[in-house]
Design a protein around this motif. Structure first.
Motif, PDB file in Angstrom:
ATOM      1  N   PRO A 348      43.291  39.085  13.718  1.00  0.00           N
ATOM      2  CA  PRO A 348      42.061  39.191  13.770  1.00  0.00           C
ATOM      3  C   PRO A 348      41.659  39.510  15.332  1.00  0.00           C
ATOM      4  N   PRO A 349      40.372  40.390  15.214  1.00  0.00           N
ATOM      5  CA  PRO A 349      40.198  40.818  16.805  1.00  0.00           C
ATOM      6  C   PRO A 349      39.685  39.468  17.594  1.00  0.00           C
ATOM      7  N   LEU A 350      40.120  39.446  19.076  1.00  0.00           N
ATOM      8  CA  LEU A 350      40.001  38.363  19.874  1.00  0.00           C
ATOM      9  C   LEU A 350      38.368  38.274  20.109  1.00  0.00           C
ATOM     10  N   PRO A 351      38.009  37.120  20.285  1.00  0.00           N
ATOM     11  CA  PRO A 351      36.546  36.759  20.739  1.00  0.00           C
ATOM     12  C   PRO A 351      36.170  37.441  22.045  1.00  0.00           C
ATOM     13  N   GLY A 352      34.923  37.745  22.222  1.00  0.00           N
ATOM     14  CA  GLY A 352      34.444  38.299  23.251  1.00  0.00           C
ATOM     15  C   GLY A 352      34.286  37.038  24.472  1.00  0.00           C
ATOM     16  N   GLU A 353      34.354  37.608  25.975  1.00  0.00           N
ATOM     17  CA  GLU A 353      34.210  36.585  26.893  1.00  0.00           C
ATOM     18  C   GLU A 353      32.929  36.998  27.598  1.00  0.00           C
ATOM     19  N   THR A 354      32.370  36.071  28.167  1.00  0.00           N
ATOM     20  CA  THR A 354      31.075  36.248  29.120  1.00  0.00           C
ATOM     21  C   THR A 354      31.378  36.580  30.625  1.00  0.00           C
ATOM     22  N   VAL A 355      30.939  37.626  30.999  1.00  0.00           N
ATOM     23  CA  VAL A 355      31.262  38.321  32.416  1.00  0.00           C
ATOM     24  C   VAL A 355      30.268  37.727  33.281  1.00  0.00           C
ATOM     25  N   GLN A 356      30.559  37.316  34.554  1.00  0.00           N
ATOM     26  CA  GLN A 356      29.581  36.834  35.401  1.00  0.00           C
ATOM     27  C   GLN A 356      29.317  37.939  36.616  1.00  0.00           C
ATOM     28  N   GLY A 357      28.379  38.447  36.717  1.00  0.00           N
ATOM     29  CA  GLY A 357      28.319  39.286  37.683  1.00  0.00           C
ATOM     30  C   GLY A 357      28.587  40.696  37.494  1.00  0.00           C
ATOM     31  N   VAL A 358      28.802  41.617  38.541  1.00  0.00           N
ATOM     32  CA  VAL A 358      29.400  43.040  38.469  1.00  0.00           C
ATOM     33  C   VAL A 358      30.936  42.987  38.562  1.00  0.00           C
ATOM     34  N   PRO A 359      31.563  43.715  37.382  1.00  0.00           N
ATOM     35  CA  PRO A 359      33.011  43.394  37.561  1.00  0.00           C
ATOM     36  C   PRO A 359      33.566  44.485  38.617  1.00  0.00           C
ATOM     37  N   PRO A 360      34.356  44.222  39.248  1.00  0.00           N
ATOM     38  CA  PRO A 360      35.131  45.240  40.146  1.00  0.00           C
ATOM     39  C   PRO A 360      35.548  46.518  39.587  1.00  0.00           C
ATOM     40  N   GLN A 361      35.456  47.623  40.325  1.00  0.00           N
ATOM     41  CA  GLN A 361      35.843  49.044  39.879  1.00  0.00           C
ATOM     42  C   GLN A 361      37.192  49.024  39.760  1.00  0.00           C
ATOM     43  N   MET A 362      37.590  49.646  38.559  1.00  0.00           N
ATOM     44  CA  MET A 362      39.082  49.591  38.178  1.00  0.00           C
ATOM     45  C   MET A 362      39.536  51.065  38.113  1.00  0.00           C
ATOM     46  N   ALA A 363      38.636  52.016  37.746  1.00  0.00           N
ATOM     47  CA  ALA A 363      39.145  53.251  37.665  1.00  0.00           C
ATOM     48  C   ALA A 363      39.009  53.935  39.191  1.00  0.00           C
ATOM     49  N   PRO A 364      39.965  54.941  39.671  1.00  0.00           N
ATOM     50  CA  PRO A 364      39.757  55.578  41.019  1.00  0.00           C
ATOM     51  C   PRO A 364      38.520  56.268  41.148  1.00  0.00           C
ATOM     52  N   GLY A 365      37.890  56.348  42.420  1.00  0.00           N
ATOM     53  CA  GLY A 365      36.773  57.117  42.523  1.00  0.00           C
ATOM     54  C   GLY A 365      37.041  58.330  43.587  1.00  0.00           C
ATOM     55  N   PRO A 366      36.084  59.100  44.174  1.00  0.00           N
ATOM     56  CA  PRO A 366      36.266  59.813  45.302  1.00  0.00           C
ATOM     57  C   PRO A 366      36.698  59.098  46.631  1.00  0.00           C
ATOM     58  N   LEU A 367      38.031  59.654  47.287  1.00  0.00           N
ATOM     59  CA  LEU A 367      38.504  59.041  48.312  1.00  0.00           C
ATOM     60  C   LEU A 367      37.666  59.353  49.661  1.00  0.00           C
ATOM     61  N   SER A 368      37.611  58.424  50.250  1.00  0.00           N
ATOM     62  CA  SER A 368      37.068  58.335  51.642  1.00  0.00           C
ATOM     63  C   SER A 368      37.774  59.213  52.772  1.00  0.00           C
ATOM     64  N   GLU A 369      37.368  59.703  54.075  1.00  0.00           N
ATOM     65  CA  GLU A 369      37.961  60.095  54.982  1.00  0.00           C
ATOM     66  C   GLU A 369      39.185  59.313  55.439  1.00  0.00           C
ATOM     67  N   ARG A 370      39.215  57.997  55.469  1.00  0.00           N
ATOM     68  CA  ARG A 370      40.035  57.241  56.092  1.00  0.00           C
ATOM     69  C   ARG A 370      41.331  57.165  55.026  1.00  0.00           C
ATOM     70  N   LYS A 371      40.895  57.193  53.776  1.00  0.00           N
ATOM     71  CA  LYS A 371      41.866  57.141  52.656  1.00  0.00           C
ATOM     72  C   LYS A 371      42.740  58.381  52.483  1.00  0.00           C
ATOM     73  N   ARG A 372      42.032  59.411  52.985  1.00  0.00           N
ATOM     74  CA  ARG A 372      42.531  60.882  52.574  1.00  0.00           C
ATOM     75  C   ARG A 372      43.776  60.898  53.978  1.00  0.00           C
ATOM     76  N   GLU A 373      43.329  60.381  55.066  1.00  0.00           N
ATOM     77  CA  GLU A 373      44.348  60.463  56.192  1.00  0.00           C
ATOM     78  C   GLU A 373      45.527  59.555  55.739  1.00  0.00           C
ATOM     79  N   LEU A 374      45.385  58.308  55.317  1.00  0.00           N
ATOM     80  CA  LEU A 374      46.437  57.479  55.008  1.00  0.00           C
ATOM     81  C   LEU A 374      47.410  58.113  53.915  1.00  0.00           C
ATOM     82  N   ARG A 375      46.922  58.966  52.963  1.00  0.00           N
ATOM     83  CA  ARG A 375      47.488  59.471  52.031  1.00  0.00           C
ATOM     84  C   ARG A 375      48.453  60.824  52.574  1.00  0.00           C
ATOM     85  N   SER A 376      47.764  61.390  53.625  1.00  0.00           N
ATOM     86  CA  SER A 376      48.826  62.508  54.071  1.00  0.00           C
ATOM     87  C   SER A 376      49.640  61.920  54.947  1.00  0.00           C
ATOM     88  N   LYS A 377      49.578  60.863  55.931  1.00  0.00           N
ATOM     89  CA  LYS A 377      50.465  60.224  56.525  1.00  0.00           C
ATOM     90  C   LYS A 377      51.665  59.596  55.636  1.00  0.00           C
TER      91      LYS A 377
END
Length: 394
Positions: A348-377
């Motif tokens: 049987p399917p599991l029962p749903g759970e109540t979520v408090q607030g905004v969940p954290p972002q799980m999928a990767p989004g656009p990289l910032s300038e700092r993250k791009r420099e770290l990736r190249s390094k």
């Protein structure tokens, strides 16, 4: 002082064979010895043993030279009257004794007995081998039913229940007729079944048995019936069998499935209670007469034998059809379950759970300038890796 040795007796089976070889019925042998027919039946079944002078007379009759067989059964004119037969109360005055054909249904080919004359239709008599099961059943019913209805009335105090007990006992006997016909005492078999049905404690739950039954009209008979109904059912049954039917204590113990000592104790306590309530009945003879009068005061009629046999057959057909219908329904339900049941397990399917607030972002989004420099390094240092520190000795 020395005691003389007891007269030797043959085995119970041999006793019956010797009696039959002399063309003697149990009633005739009992009359010659001076005992009841039930006592002779107990001796031949091994439930009792004669003692004293009765033992000597019994052994002498068994070992005597066989007398010539009579030409036929004696007529009713040669029978003792109802008042002269000991131990046989509550009998129908117009019926003869139960013939030996019911006692000898398991030996239809007996050659020692003379061939009796053919009996007219509807009468008790004739060759047992020529009787059909229905005719033998009707003969047993015609002999026992009137007396059993009166006995059941003494045990239950209800007229309808007395008739119902006898009909139910004979319906059960008709269902098991091969067993009952070959029993040594078919009348005792039916009597035990009727008494057990009349004393069943489940009748008090039936709506019609919650209302009181009209008592007898005579005050003396009403008092005796009240005293009988005050006795516990085992005491009441023992009293009726001993002082009414005329059975011996070993026979009562065998019929009630109790020991002889228990039967004696029940009978003594029953006599004490009856004598305490009705002192004039302390004499067993007076008690016997009063029981007979009480059993005969009510005009209790039994059903006709064909009606009892038809009722037994209808009951058997009903239960047979009920069992067949239940079996068919069970097979249908089983087949439907096998067809519609799933072949694999889905959790049987599991029962749903109540979520408090905004969940954290799980999928990767656009990289910032700092993250791009770290990736190249990191990509440049993957081949050689960072400089490592090595310890130097002092």
């Amino acid at each position: 002082m020395t005691r003389s040795p007891a007269t030797p007796l043959p085995s119970p089976e041999e006793r019956r064979r010797l009696r039959e070889s002399r063309s003697l019925t149990q009633a005739q042998l009992a009359k010659r010895i001076g005992v009841s027919r039930e006592t002779v039946r107990a001796w031949e079944s091994g439930r009792g043993t004669p003692r004293g002078r009765k033992r000597e007379a019994y052994a002498k009759l068994l070992t005597a030279t066989p007398a010539p067989a009579p030409a036929g059964r004696p007529g009713r004119s040669g029978r003792p009257r109802r008042s002269e037969r000991p131990g046989r109360p509550f009998e129908h005055p117009d019926l003869p004794d139960l013939p030996d054909l019911l006692d000898s249904l398991d030996h239809p080919g007996r050659s020692e007995r003379p061939e009796p004359a053919p009996a007219p239709s509807g009468r008790v008599g004739g060759d047992p081998s020529a009787l059909t099961p229905a005719q033998a059943f009707d003969a047993l019913y015609a002999f026992c039913a009137p007396a059993l209805v009166r006995q059941a009335y003494l045990l239950s105090g209800r007229r309808g229940l007395a008739r119902e007990s006898v009909e139910r006992a004979f319906q059960l006997a008709w269902d098991r007729w091969p067993e009952v016909a070959r029993d040594r005492d078919p009348a005792g078999w039916v009597r035990a079944a009727a008494h057990e049905w009349a004393l069943s404690p489940w009748h008090r739950l039936r709506p019609r048995h919650r209302r009181p039954e009209p008592p007898p009209s005579e005050p003396a008979e009403r008092e005796l019936l009240d005293v009988l109904l005050l006795l516990p059912p085992p005491y009441r049954r023992t009293l009726v069998l001993h002082d009414g039917v005329g059975l011996d204590l070993p026979e009562i113990a065998a019929e009630t499935e109790a020991s002889t000592r228990a039967a004696v104790s029940r009978l003594l306590h029953a006599h004490e209670i009856v004598a305490d309530r009705l002192p004039e009945l302390s004499d067993p003879r007076v008690l016997h007469e009063r029981l007979t009068e009480l059993a005969s005061c009510e005009h209790l009629r039994s059903a006709e034998p064909p009606e009892v046999r038809d009722g037994s057959e209808r009951r058997a057909r009903f239960w047979t059809r009920a069992v067949v219908a239940f079996t068919v329904a069970l097979i249908g339900v089983t087949a439907f379950t096998l067809v519609t049941a799933p072949t694999r397990y889905d959790p049987p399917p599991l029962p749903g759970e109540t979520v408090q607030g905004v969940p954290p972002q799980m999928a990767p989004g656009p990289l910032s300038e700092r993250k791009r420099e770290l990736r190249s390094k990191l990509r440049k240092e993957l081949q050689h890796g960072p400089q490592r520190l090595a310890p130097q000795p002092r």
